[in-house]
Write a protein that holds these residues in place. Structure first.
Motif, short mmCIF file in Angstrom:
data_model
loop_
_atom_site.label_atom_id
_atom_site.label_comp_id
_atom_site.label_asym_id
_atom_site.label_seq_id
_atom_site.Cartn_x
_atom_site.Cartn_y
_atom_site.Cartn_z
N ARG A 102 -3.33 21.02 -12.12
CA ARG A 102 -1.97 20.55 -12.38
C ARG A 102 -0.94 21.31 -11.56
NH1 ARG A 102 2.43 21.75 -15.53
NH2 ARG A 102 3.75 19.94 -15.76
N GLN A 103 -0.11 20.54 -10.82
CA GLN A 103 0.97 21.13 -10.05
C GLN A 103 2.34 20.71 -10.57
OE1 GLN A 103 0.53 20.73 -5.81
NE2 GLN A 103 -1.64 21.21 -5.90
N GLY A 104 2.39 19.75 -11.47
CA GLY A 104 3.66 19.34 -12.04
C GLY A 104 4.55 18.59 -11.07
N ALA A 105 3.95 17.90 -10.11
CA ALA A 105 4.71 17.11 -9.14
C ALA A 105 3.80 16.05 -8.56
CB ALA A 105 5.23 18.00 -8.01
N VAL A 106 4.40 15.01 -7.99
CA VAL A 106 3.65 13.99 -7.28
C VAL A 106 4.29 13.76 -5.91
CG1 VAL A 106 2.81 12.83 -9.34
CG2 VAL A 106 4.91 12.06 -8.28
N TRP A 107 3.50 13.31 -4.96
CA TRP A 107 4.00 12.97 -3.64
C TRP A 107 3.57 11.55 -3.33
CZ3 TRP A 107 2.22 17.61 -5.20
CH2 TRP A 107 3.03 18.71 -4.95
N ILE A 108 4.49 10.78 -2.73
CA ILE A 108 4.23 9.40 -2.32
C ILE A 108 4.62 9.29 -0.85
CG2 ILE A 108 4.86 6.98 -2.68
CD1 ILE A 108 5.49 7.79 -5.61
N ASP A 109 3.75 8.65 -0.07
CA ASP A 109 3.98 8.57 1.38
C ASP A 109 3.43 7.23 1.88
OD1 ASP A 109 4.77 9.39 3.90
OD2 ASP A 109 2.98 10.60 4.24
N ALA A 110 3.86 6.85 3.06
CA ALA A 110 3.34 5.68 3.78
C ALA A 110 3.40 4.41 2.93
CB ALA A 110 1.92 5.95 4.27
N VAL A 111 4.57 4.14 2.34
CA VAL A 111 4.74 2.92 1.54
C VAL A 111 4.96 1.77 2.51
CG1 VAL A 111 6.15 1.78 -0.20
CG2 VAL A 111 5.73 4.24 -0.36
N GLY A 112 4.15 0.75 2.36
CA GLY A 112 4.33 -0.41 3.25
C GLY A 112 3.33 -1.50 3.04
N MET A 151 0.85 -1.19 0.00
CA MET A 151 0.00 0.00 0.00
C MET A 151 0.89 1.24 0.00
SD MET A 151 -3.23 -0.99 0.15
CE MET A 151 -4.03 0.54 0.60
N PHE A 152 0.42 2.28 -0.66
CA PHE A 152 1.07 3.58 -0.56
C PHE A 152 0.01 4.66 -0.74
CE2 PHE A 152 1.33 2.59 -5.06
CZ PHE A 152 1.10 3.79 -5.71
N ASN A 153 0.31 5.81 -0.21
CA ASN A 153 -0.56 6.98 -0.39
C ASN A 153 0.09 7.89 -1.41
OD1 ASN A 153 -2.34 6.10 1.59
ND2 ASN A 153 -1.20 7.13 3.20
N THR A 154 -0.73 8.49 -2.24
CA THR A 154 -0.20 9.41 -3.24
C THR A 154 -1.08 10.63 -3.41
OG1 THR A 154 0.66 9.62 -5.49
CG2 THR A 154 -1.30 8.28 -5.22
N LEU A 155 -0.43 11.70 -3.73
CA LEU A 155 -1.09 12.94 -4.14
C LEU A 155 -0.51 13.22 -5.52
CD1 LEU A 155 -2.78 15.50 -3.53
CD2 LEU A 155 -0.72 16.49 -2.56
N ALA A 156 -1.36 13.15 -6.54
CA ALA A 156 -0.86 13.24 -7.92
C ALA A 156 -1.67 14.25 -8.72
CB ALA A 156 -0.90 11.87 -8.59
N PRO A 157 -1.45 15.54 -8.46
CA PRO A 157 -2.16 16.56 -9.23
C PRO A 157 -1.46 16.80 -10.58
CG PRO A 157 -0.85 17.62 -7.56
CD PRO A 157 -0.67 16.14 -7.38
N VAL A 158 -1.38 15.73 -11.36
CA VAL A 158 -0.78 15.78 -12.69
C VAL A 158 -1.87 15.50 -13.72
CG1 VAL A 158 1.54 15.18 -11.94
CG2 VAL A 158 -0.07 13.35 -12.45
N VAL A 159 -1.70 16.01 -14.92
CA VAL A 159 -2.75 15.92 -15.93
C VAL A 159 -2.15 15.61 -17.30
CG1 VAL A 159 -4.59 17.21 -17.09
CG2 VAL A 159 -4.14 17.63 -14.68
#
Length: 84
Positions: free
Chosen positions: A74-84, A6-14
């Motif tokens: 669109r923010q031109g970046a992604v964030w990934i957190d809590a991988v496990g 599982m991982f959490n992501t914030l992906a405001p990409v288009v």
């Protein structure tokens, strides 16, 4: 028996501007775009050790020119957190 990563992501990409892609053992598993809020993502894995790669891709379709007016999400970046 395998398991679930599982991982959490914030992906405001288009697309066509950018996307998030992830791979398991070098094989593309999925693509994600347009996630302006944090979301949990599961990856089912077979038994054994595996390599997981996350890749932000800018202009993934190799367009010679991108549209001049990207959507406000669109923010031109992604964030990934809590991988496990």
């Amino acid at each position: 028996a395998g398991g679930v990563l599982m991982f959490n992501t914030l992906a405001p990409v288009v697309p066509p501007y950018d996307i998030l892609v992830w791979y398991v053992d070098g094989v593309e598993i999925s693509r994600l775009a347009g996630e302006p809020e944090w979301s949990a993502v599961p990856i089912s894995l077979p038994p054994g050790a595996h390599r997981i790669d996350f890749q932000y891709q800018y202009n993934p379709f190799s367009l010679p020119e991108l549209p001049n007016d990207p959507p406000p999400i669109r923010q031109g970046a992604v964030w990934i957190d809590a991988v496990g």
